[in-house]
Design a protein around this motif. Structure first.
Motif, mmCIF file in Angstrom:
data_model
loop_
_atom_site.group_PDB
_atom_site.id
_atom_site.type_symbol
_atom_site.label_atom_id
_atom_site.label_comp_id
_atom_site.label_asym_id
_atom_site.label_seq_id
_atom_site.Cartn_x
_atom_site.Cartn_y
_atom_site.Cartn_z
ATOM 1 N N ASP A 47 53.852 79.848 62.053
ATOM 2 C CA ASP A 47 55.525 79.611 61.987
ATOM 3 C C ASP A 47 55.719 78.703 60.881
ATOM 4 N N ASN A 48 54.753 78.105 60.352
ATOM 5 C CA ASN A 48 54.904 76.929 59.288
ATOM 6 C C ASN A 48 54.274 77.607 58.039
ATOM 7 N N ALA A 49 53.686 78.763 57.870
ATOM 8 C CA ALA A 49 53.130 79.318 56.779
ATOM 9 C C ALA A 49 53.918 79.171 55.586
ATOM 10 N N ASP A 50 55.572 79.277 55.672
ATOM 11 C CA ASP A 50 56.235 79.270 54.496
ATOM 12 C C ASP A 50 56.217 77.778 53.931
ATOM 13 N N GLN A 51 56.191 76.888 54.826
ATOM 14 C CA GLN A 51 56.182 75.359 54.355
ATOM 15 C C GLN A 51 54.810 75.019 53.661
ATOM 16 N N ARG A 52 53.876 75.811 54.518
ATOM 17 C CA ARG A 52 52.542 75.238 53.905
ATOM 18 C C ARG A 52 52.226 75.937 52.432
ATOM 19 N N LEU A 53 52.626 77.175 52.303
ATOM 20 C CA LEU A 53 52.128 77.872 51.075
ATOM 21 C C LEU A 53 53.107 78.652 50.056
ATOM 22 N N SER B 92 60.375 83.753 44.126
ATOM 23 C CA SER B 92 61.632 83.543 43.678
ATOM 24 C C SER B 92 62.040 82.096 43.856
ATOM 25 N N ASP B 93 62.801 81.701 42.766
ATOM 26 C CA ASP B 93 63.362 80.096 42.936
ATOM 27 C C ASP B 93 64.310 80.110 44.104
ATOM 28 N N GLU B 94 65.188 81.174 44.224
ATOM 29 C CA GLU B 94 66.020 81.388 45.265
ATOM 30 C C GLU B 94 65.479 81.452 46.645
ATOM 31 N N THR B 95 64.328 81.889 46.811
ATOM 32 C CA THR B 95 63.525 81.905 48.137
ATOM 33 C C THR B 95 62.882 80.547 48.266
ATOM 34 N N TYR B 96 62.414 80.105 47.417
ATOM 35 C CA TYR B 96 61.706 78.877 47.519
ATOM 36 C C TYR B 96 62.585 77.773 47.961
ATOM 37 N N SER B 97 63.719 77.692 47.143
ATOM 38 C CA SER B 97 64.804 76.751 47.610
ATOM 39 C C SER B 97 65.400 76.909 49.045
ATOM 40 N N GLU B 98 65.316 78.270 49.313
ATOM 41 C CA GLU B 98 65.992 78.249 50.845
ATOM 42 C C GLU B 98 64.974 77.665 51.914
ATOM 43 N N GLN C 228 65.232 74.134 51.785
ATOM 44 C CA GLN C 228 66.383 73.810 52.619
ATOM 45 C C GLN C 228 66.219 73.789 54.086
ATOM 46 N N LYS C 229 65.440 75.003 54.419
ATOM 47 C CA LYS C 229 65.162 75.034 55.731
ATOM 48 C C LYS C 229 64.309 73.602 56.452
ATOM 49 N N TYR C 230 63.491 73.493 55.777
ATOM 50 C CA TYR C 230 62.604 72.304 56.142
ATOM 51 C C TYR C 230 63.483 70.608 56.125
ATOM 52 N N ALA C 231 64.518 70.837 55.212
ATOM 53 C CA ALA C 231 65.431 69.613 55.272
ATOM 54 C C ALA C 231 66.252 69.494 56.480
ATOM 55 N N LEU C 232 66.669 70.798 56.762
ATOM 56 C CA LEU C 232 67.344 70.612 58.119
ATOM 57 C C LEU C 232 66.704 70.355 59.324
ATOM 58 N N ARG D 98 75.476 68.205 69.307
ATOM 59 C CA ARG D 98 74.420 68.938 68.353
ATOM 60 C C ARG D 98 74.810 70.106 67.461
ATOM 61 N N PRO D 99 74.449 69.857 66.120
ATOM 62 C CA PRO D 99 74.864 71.021 65.111
ATOM 63 C C PRO D 99 74.498 72.016 65.397
ATOM 64 N N THR D 100 74.958 73.172 64.695
ATOM 65 C CA THR D 100 74.432 74.759 64.975
ATOM 66 C C THR D 100 73.471 74.897 64.109
ATOM 67 N N LEU D 101 72.316 75.247 64.485
ATOM 68 C CA LEU D 101 71.021 75.451 63.465
ATOM 69 C C LEU D 101 70.585 76.764 63.727
ATOM 70 N N PRO D 102 69.980 77.332 62.709
ATOM 71 C CA PRO D 102 69.311 78.529 62.832
ATOM 72 C C PRO D 102 68.077 78.538 63.864
ATOM 73 N N ARG D 103 67.659 79.767 64.498
ATOM 74 C CA ARG D 103 66.523 79.513 65.137
ATOM 75 C C ARG D 103 65.183 79.067 64.748
ATOM 76 N N ASP D 104 65.023 79.485 63.496
ATOM 77 C CA ASP D 104 63.820 79.073 62.863
ATOM 78 C C ASP D 104 63.549 77.491 62.726
ATOM 79 N N VAL D 105 64.974 77.115 62.474
ATOM 80 C CA VAL D 105 64.763 75.459 62.176
ATOM 81 C C VAL D 105 64.854 74.895 63.557
ATOM 82 N N THR D 106 65.425 75.202 64.714
ATOM 83 C CA THR D 106 65.212 74.656 65.897
ATOM 84 C C THR D 106 63.768 74.818 66.447
ATOM 85 N N GLN D 107 63.257 76.002 66.118
ATOM 86 C CA GLN D 107 61.777 76.007 66.673
ATOM 87 C C GLN D 107 60.629 75.099 65.970
#
Lengths: 626, 459
Positions: free
Chosen positions: A445-451, A462-468, A471-475, A533-542
């Motif tokens: 689940d955290n492969a994106d954050q790690r790599l 891409s810059d776009e995907t990376y900044s997404e 953003q996810k992990y900032a949330l 509670r704020p509304t957050l996407p599933r991958d964030v709450t996980q």
């Protein structure tokens, strides 16, 4: 007859084979700006799945996610062609969650072929490479069967089971690649000439049958997940399950047929010389080795949406065809099954991966790389990640950049390549969560954050995907902070229920994070006492849930990583005479002398070097200091 | 690997009829031939291995001694190197001079344990054995020697292996189940897993109890002597030790400092701790002494509760007996002996009320009557305790045991909290990893090997 050779052009890199390793290698090279030529024996079989029509599974799902974070193609393609998703090991803990998808095999091939064709700098050719050209231990070119000679500075071998492939069915054995395709002939001899040690490995596949001849009445149905998680970070559209799998079992009759015909199995008659994987046993193997089991599970998988062909996982066999039929027809639901393709075992040439650096470049020939089954691994996902690493390294080398090496602590890719190149393998190597030392930090689940940062640096994300991702992990961070600070709304019934479930008192004013830390309490449940509670996407709450719940364990594992890193840095003198260190077991002495590790860390990763041997080395290095 | 040549006096310094000097290393024979001259005229290399030969020992031109010598050829020697032993007359002067002669001939003085370290480095013994040998050398008494020998033969190692083996099986079950998620492997039963972890913990605890015993065996079992002022504690101690270590006076509170003295018996060492006694006092100095007495009592393995039979019980007797009784309640294993002293001067009534469940032993510390009997009783209780447990006499081993036990306790707690399988699995694997530091096995390899031996998985 000698074929007339001709100059077919010059490229930076040649990729030999376009299976799962070759695809990632070719795409990585081309995307990094290198002129890349890629060869395949049959262009309609690009990205073929000659074994099960599925991607992912335990540990392999981790590999796909890591590859996706680095900028590989497999995860995206899998999502495009997936017909059923299942997250395995749900409820067993986030370290062992693994995503598996049933894949429409034909669609996957077409998807990959189209991607290759559309990629800038990449040229794909249907041709069989028969010779590697070298000068002064450097790659200079490759030659195809038809005489086309390509000048290249690097070559990546991704030959899968094609290399001098031969198929074995019962007493029959003939030269062939998988799925009725031609084998690759000649290249093996050319590689042996350059000094590489080629070995013979074996694998096998079960029969394929026609759906309309199967009686599903008594077969258990296995459906996909309700809340689907896709493979790729970039897949945003909602996915749906379009197919199901079925379960059936062998029975004592099946086992009797197998026993009665064992003498005809090449595995037992000695006809197969190749080393097969322990974890991919044929049904004959299972029946012999686990004689007390009266049934073995078979898993019936669809090969795609536009075909009635079904794959029977668990029924690999190298029995003669007529015995296979008897065996199959003894199984519930398969009484009248029509076989469209028989099961077979296949032997192929591969290299000893200890002849490769962790960059997957050959230690003998500069500019030569290997990936996938050629390196002694098994599995589409294992192949794909190696193809990517080899491709990036070939590109980096030509671009004059630093080598790209992932460490064990960086994830499953690092572990896989470290195991292969440092320890070698005596059988086709399959990735398993058992092989990782750092399961709790290196999750799927955290492969994106790690790599993803690494992939971004490589220019493949891409810059776009990376900044997404950022953003996810900032949330995630923000939400963790909020849970740590915010008290749960007092709700006597809820608190009582939590007390009952987890033991221990729940006090008024308890922080939300403390409630979440309790086993069995989920983030979703906490909504009842978390009105703001704020509304957050599933991958964030996980991520939030895992980070809070497993905080202590994750911290402990990080400390372990730090300790290993410290110890690993201790230098071993280059002139250490291992062969005279009588305290080391002979095997350790030989392996150390051959590998000449630079540090204790490197030494500890060599197979056959035990912790006790490491104590000895530590003693020697301490003596040296005295 | 050729190492430089080391030498050391191998016999205990000072005493003994025979002194032994050991040499080992690549130039062992070269150095020896410059010090020891065999009667036969043969050089070291010409002599038969392990044969004891007579000869003269010189320091330069000067004859130091006459003695014997044996040579050992590599690798058939203790260290695995060329080595030799010189047997000379005992005593500091002779052995020292021979050592000087060897040092001048090119040897270097060995560090403590270096001979064994070389034996280890040259593959003559494994790490656990080498550590046991070092303890053998340090051991002061017979029981200790036999425990060290037990480690050497691998009894300890076998027990650790057995414990680890069971844990690897647990880890393997998880691995099969989690790595082959969809193949119908029954998940491990949490109660069985917990039971196995607890059993491993208990086994380790037994070995860990041995750690403590190991210290007792090496340093002696602490025996606290408790009793009121002038009950004869110091007199008893002096009698047992055979000389005046404690000052014996009639002034109350003389024995303010805790006095410890050991005696070596056939079954082990007794370390006597003379306490200042227990009483009400305003004297700050005395109070410190009393505090120390409590402390001594709390770390004692045995207690001698001493009463002066010649006088009637006093308030101080009551306080002392109470202190001992409290300690007994806290520590059921504490061995307490009720001793009535000065029996030669008559036995007063009243002492039967203190520690009534104990059979009193009557002695006279002044004349020695009954003291022999008392020592026998002490020795008997020394014997139990150290026989059963495998003694872990070594820091590394006890460290491994403690770390493993900690991981297991935490994992059992995790399981009771219903933590997920991935966490439990990691805990079990960690425990196996730590035990592997002793057994030298790698858990990942073991686990993967066993998955395919024990579980029918794979497509």
């Amino acid at each position: 007859m000698q074929i007339t050779r001709y100059q077919a052009g010059t490229y930076d890199i040649a990729v030999i084979g376009l299976g799962h390793a070759g695809i990632e290698a070719a795409l990585a090279c081309a995307r990094m700006g290198l002129r890349t030529i890629a060869f395949t024996i049959n262009l309609d079989s690009v990205g073929n799945m000659p074994c099960n029509p599925a991607i992912g599974g335990t540990a392999k799902g981790h590999l796909v996610r890591e590859l996706d974070a680095l900028g590989g193609e497999m995860g995206k393609a899998a999502d495009d062609c997936c017909i059923e998703y299942r997250m395995l090991n749900r409820g067993k803990g986030p370290a062992v969650y693994s995503l598996r998808g049933q894949i429409d095999r034909v669609k996957y091939r077409e998807r990959m072929k189209a991607t290759l064709e559309k990629t800038k700098n990449l040229y794909i050719v249907q041709a069989e490479v028969v010779e590697l050209l070298t000068e002064e231990e450097k790659v200079t070119g490759v030659v195809t069967r038809t005489g086309a000679t390509y000048g290249v500075k690097a070559a990546i071998i991704c030959t899968g089971t094609y290399l001098e492939g031969s198929i074995i069915i019962g007493e029959l054995s003939y030269e062939s690649g998988p799925d009725g395709l031609f084998p690759s002939k000649g290249l093996s001899a050319s590689l042996a000439k350059t000094g590489h040690t080629l070995r013979r490995f074996k694998t096998g596949t079960p029969p394929r049958i026609n759906r309309s001849t199967v009686d599903f009445t008594n077969l258990e149905v296995q459906t996909g997940d309700e809340d689907i998680e896709p493979f790729s970070f970039s897949t945003k559209e909602k996915k749906e399950n379009l197919a199901v799998c079925h379960l059936t079992y062998t029975n004592p009759t099946t086992h009797q047929i197998i026993r009665d015909n064992l003498h005809r199995s090449p595995l037992f008659s000695g006809n197969i010389k190749g080393i097969g994987p322990r974890y991919c046993p044929s049904i004959e193997d299972k029946v012999v080795r686990f004689a007390d089991k009266d049934r073995h599970q078979l898993f019936v998988e669809p090969m795609g949406l536009d075909t009635d062909e079904l794959y029977i996982q668990g029924f690999s066999s190298s029995m003669p065809e007529e015995v296979q039929l008897q065996m199959l027809h003894s199984v519930e639901g398969m009484e009248h099954a029509h076989v469209q393709r028989s099961a077979y075992a296949i032997e192929y040439d591969c290299v000893d991966p200890r002849e490769l650096y962790p960059t997957l470049e050959s230690k003998l020939i500069s500019g030569l790389y290997g990936a996938g089954q050629f390196n002694g691994s098994s599995g589409y996902e294992e192949a794909a990640v190696q193809g990517f690493v080899a491709g990036v390294n070939a590109a980096n080398k030509l671009l004059g950049r630093e080598p790209f090496v992932l460490m064990r602590e960086d994830g499953y890719i690092g572990t896989l390549i470290d195991d292969l190149t440092d320890k070698g393998t005596n059988e086709p190597y399959r990735m398993m969560t058992s092989r990782s030392e750092y399961r709790l930090i290196n999750r799927q689940d955290n492969a994106d954050q790690r790599l993803m940062g690494v992939g971004h640096d490589l220019g493949l994300v891409s810059d776009e995907t990376y900044s997404e991702m950022l953003q996810k992990y900032a949330l995630v961070e923000e939400e963790i902070l909020r849970l740590e600070k915010t008290g749960a709304r007092f709700d006597e019934d809820f608190f009582k229920a939590v007390e009952e479930k987890t033991g221990g008192n729940v006090h008024k004013g308890v922080k939300l994070a403390d409630l979440l830390r309790r086993p069995g309490v989920t983030y979703d449940e906490l909504a009842a006492v978390d009105p703001d509670r704020p509304t957050l996407p599933r991958d964030v709450t996980q991520e939030v849930e895992i980070a809070v719940k497993y905080e202590g364990y994750i911290k402990r594992e990080r400390e372990k990583v730090d300790k290993v890193k410290r110890l690993a840095k201790r230098i071993l003198p280059a002139d250490l005479d291992y062969m005279s260190m009588a305290t080391l077991r002979l095997e350790a002495r030989q392996k150390l002398a051959a590998a000449k590790p630079k540090t204790i860390g490197e030494a500890s990763r060599i197979s056959g070097v035990s912790p006790a041997d490491i104590s000895v080395l530590l003693l020697y290095t301490e003596q040296g200091k005295a | 690997m050729d190492r430089d040549t080391i030498c050391a006096i191998a016999s205990p310094e000072g005493r003994g009829a025979i002194g032994v000097i050991r040499i080992s290393g690549k130039d062992a024979f070269f150095c020896l031939d410059r010090v020891f001259y065999a009667k036969s005229g043969k050089k070291a290399v010409e002599r038969a291995p392990r044969d004891m030969v007579m000869g003269k020992i010189y320091h330069g031109d000067r004859l130091v001694d006459e003695g014997m010598c044996a040579v050992f050829f590599a690798p058939a020697s203790y260290t695995g190197e060329n080595s030799a032993e010189i047997y000379c007359h005992g005593g500091r002067v002779v052995t020292r001079e021979i050592l000087s002669a060897l040092l001048e001939s090119g040897c270097r003085l060995a560090r403590g344990g270096e001979f064994t370290e070389r034996a280890f480095l040259n593959g003559k013994m494994d790490l656990a054995a080498a550590e046991a040998v070092e303890e053998l050398i340090d051991a002061a008494n017979p029981v200790y020697v036999s425990t060290a020998a037990a480690n050497l033969s691998g009894r300890f190692g076998r027990r650790i292996k057995a414990i680890r083996d069971e844990l690897v099986d647990v880890a393997t079950h998880y691995a099969a189940c989690l790595d082959y998620a969809d193949e119908g492997v029954e998940p491990p039963d949490p109660t069985v897993v917990e039971e196995k972890m607890l059993r491993a913990e208990r086994e380790l605890k037994k070995l860990r109890a041995g750690c403590l015993d190991g210290k007792i065996v090496r340093e002696g079992a602490p025996v606290a002597i408790v009793g009121r002022t002038n009950s004869g504690k110091s007199t008893l101690l002096n009698y047992v030790l055979g000389y005046d270590r404690a000052i014996v006076t009639n002034i109350a509170g003389t024995t303010r400092d805790i006095i410890e003295e050991s005696i070596s018996l056939k079954n082990g060492i007794l370390r006597f701790i003379d306490t200042a006694g227990f009483r009400e006092t305003d004297d700050p100095v005395e109070r410190i002494g009393i505090e120390r007495s409590r402390e001594s009592l709390s770390r004692a393995e045995m207690v001698l509760m001493l009463f002066d039979g010649s006088t009637a019980p006093s308030e101080e007797d009551k306080i002392s007996a109470q202190a001992v009784e409290n300690e007994m309640q806290n520590r059921p294993n504490l061995q307490v002996f009720k001793v009535i002293n000065k029996q030669d001067k008559g036995v007063s009534f009243g002492y039967e009320n203190f520690l009534p469940e104990l059979e009193p032993l009557y002695i006279s510390a002044e004349t020695g009557d009954g003291v022999e009997n008392l020592l026998e009783k002490l020795e008997e209780s020394l014997k139990t305790g150290s026989d059963e447990a495998d003694l872990v006499t070594n820091l590394r081993h006890s460290d491994v045991i403690i770390r493993t036990s900690d991981v297991l306790s935490a994992t059992v707690a995790d399981q009771r909290r219903m933590m997920t399988d991935d966490v439990i699995w990691s805990g079990v694997i960690s425990a196996c990893e730590i035990l592997g530091e002793i057994t030298g096995d790698e858990v990942k390899e073991d686990m993967i090997q066993r998955i395919f031996e024990q579980f029918c998985v794979g497509k």
